[in-house]
Design a protein around this motif. Sequence first.
Motif, PDB file in Angstrom:
ATOM      1  N   LEU A  44       0.824  -1.212   0.000  1.00  0.00           N
ATOM      2  CA  LEU A  44       0.000   0.000   0.000  1.00  0.00           C
ATOM      3  C   LEU A  44       0.860   1.264   0.000  1.00  0.00           C
ATOM      4  O   LEU A  44       0.526   2.245  -0.667  1.00  0.00           O
ATOM      5  CB  LEU A  44      -0.955  -0.005   1.198  1.00  0.00           C
ATOM      6  CG  LEU A  44      -2.048  -1.088   1.151  1.00  0.00           C
ATOM      7  CD1 LEU A  44      -2.861  -1.092   2.433  1.00  0.00           C
ATOM      8  CD2 LEU A  44      -2.943  -0.927  -0.071  1.00  0.00           C
ATOM      9  N   PHE A  45       1.981   1.253   0.729  1.00  0.00           N
ATOM     10  CA  PHE A  45       2.886   2.401   0.721  1.00  0.00           C
ATOM     11  C   PHE A  45       3.529   2.599  -0.644  1.00  0.00           C
ATOM     12  O   PHE A  45       3.921   3.705  -0.995  1.00  0.00           O
ATOM     13  CB  PHE A  45       3.968   2.263   1.799  1.00  0.00           C
ATOM     14  CG  PHE A  45       3.565   2.853   3.114  1.00  0.00           C
ATOM     15  CD1 PHE A  45       3.364   4.218   3.259  1.00  0.00           C
ATOM     16  CD2 PHE A  45       3.371   2.043   4.217  1.00  0.00           C
ATOM     17  CE1 PHE A  45       2.985   4.764   4.476  1.00  0.00           C
ATOM     18  CE2 PHE A  45       2.984   2.577   5.437  1.00  0.00           C
ATOM     19  CZ  PHE A  45       2.798   3.942   5.570  1.00  0.00           C
ATOM     20  N   GLN A  46       3.659   1.515  -1.410  1.00  0.00           N
ATOM     21  CA  GLN A  46       4.206   1.627  -2.762  1.00  0.00           C
ATOM     22  C   GLN A  46       3.134   2.039  -3.776  1.00  0.00           C
ATOM     23  O   GLN A  46       3.424   2.119  -4.966  1.00  0.00           O
ATOM     24  CB  GLN A  46       4.819   0.283  -3.195  1.00  0.00           C
ATOM     25  CG  GLN A  46       6.059  -0.092  -2.435  1.00  0.00           C
ATOM     26  CD  GLN A  46       6.542  -1.493  -2.780  1.00  0.00           C
ATOM     27  OE1 GLN A  46       5.770  -2.365  -3.169  1.00  0.00           O
ATOM     28  NE2 GLN A  46       7.844  -1.706  -2.631  1.00  0.00           N
ATOM     29  N   HIS A  47       1.922   2.252  -3.290  1.00  0.00           N
ATOM     30  CA  HIS A  47       0.786   2.648  -4.129  1.00  0.00           C
ATOM     31  C   HIS A  47       0.475   1.606  -5.194  1.00  0.00           C
ATOM     32  O   HIS A  47       0.073   1.948  -6.309  1.00  0.00           O
ATOM     33  CB  HIS A  47       1.019   4.021  -4.774  1.00  0.00           C
ATOM     34  CG  HIS A  47       1.273   5.096  -3.775  1.00  0.00           C
ATOM     35  ND1 HIS A  47       0.302   5.555  -2.907  1.00  0.00           N
ATOM     36  CD2 HIS A  47       2.410   5.781  -3.465  1.00  0.00           C
ATOM     37  CE1 HIS A  47       0.825   6.491  -2.128  1.00  0.00           C
ATOM     38  NE2 HIS A  47       2.098   6.647  -2.437  1.00  0.00           N
ATOM     39  N   GLN A  48       0.688   0.336  -4.850  1.00  0.00           N
ATOM     40  CA  GLN A  48       0.294  -0.749  -5.747  1.00  0.00           C
ATOM     41  C   GLN A  48      -1.165  -1.098  -5.483  1.00  0.00           C
ATOM     42  O   GLN A  48      -1.659  -0.930  -4.378  1.00  0.00           O
ATOM     43  CB  GLN A  48       1.146  -1.993  -5.501  1.00  0.00           C
ATOM     44  CG  GLN A  48       2.595  -1.859  -5.871  1.00  0.00           C
ATOM     45  CD  GLN A  48       3.271  -3.206  -5.774  1.00  0.00           C
ATOM     46  OE1 GLN A  48       2.976  -4.115  -6.529  1.00  0.00           O
ATOM     47  NE2 GLN A  48       4.183  -3.334  -4.815  1.00  0.00           N
ATOM     48  N   ASN A  49      -1.799  -1.635  -6.487  1.00  0.00           N
ATOM     49  CA  ASN A  49      -3.175  -2.097  -6.349  1.00  0.00           C
ATOM     50  C   ASN A  49      -3.135  -3.552  -5.874  1.00  0.00           C
ATOM     51  O   ASN A  49      -2.727  -4.444  -6.618  1.00  0.00           O
ATOM     52  CB  ASN A  49      -3.899  -1.980  -7.694  1.00  0.00           C
ATOM     53  CG  ASN A  49      -5.352  -2.349  -7.605  1.00  0.00           C
ATOM     54  OD1 ASN A  49      -5.762  -3.169  -6.785  1.00  0.00           O
ATOM     55  ND2 ASN A  49      -6.151  -1.747  -8.474  1.00  0.00           N
TER      56      ASN A  49
END
Length: 197
Positions: A44-49
Motif C-alpha cells: 500500500l505504501f508503494q501505491h500498488q493495487n
Amino acid sequence: MKKFDIRKIRIRKVSVDELDDRMLLINLYATQAFTFIIGIIWVLFQHQNIIRLFSIPKELAFLWWGIGLAAAVIAVDLLIARWVPDEANDDGGVNDRIFRSRPVWHIALISFVVAVCEELLFRGAVQQAIGPYWTSIIFAAIHVRYLKHWIPTGLVFSISYGLGWIYIQSGSLWAAIIAHFLIDFIMGLIIRFRRES
C-alpha cells in the motif's frame, strides 16, 4: 485483580526441541500473519493495487512457470539429499517437527499460507523496491535456521532468486505462489512419508 508488570517479562532463546506442537504451530502462523500484514502495508505504501497484484491472469503461462520452477527445485533438492551428508543439509529439525506427524490437508494448508504470505512480502513488496538479488539475500537471511550450513543457504537464495525471476517473466505473483506452495507441499510430503533407514 492482579496488576500486570511488564518488567517481569523475560525473553530467552528457545530451541525447536523445547517447543511443544501447539506452540510450534502458534509460532508458525503468528509469523506468517506478521509477514502478511507487513506485506500489505508495504504494498500500500508503494501505491500498488493489491487486487491487481493478486489477480489471476487469463493465460495459463504463469501456471507453467510455477510448476516448472517447483519441479527443478525438487529435483535439485532430491539430488542434494542423495549425495550430500545430512549434517551439511541440517535445518535444526524445524521442518521435520513441522511436517513429520501432520495430516496431508494440514501440510497443504501450511504450505499455502506460507506461500501466499511470503510471496506477498518478498516478491510483491520487497522485490519492487530493491530487485530480486537483494530480495533473495534478505529472504535467505530470514530463513536463519539454514545459515549454519552453506548448502541450504545457497539453495534458499537460489530458490528465492528463481521465484523473483519467474515473477518478472510471468508478470504474475501467482507463478511465485504456485512454485513456493508446490516446493513446500511436496517437500512436506517427503518428510511426512519418508521411511527411516
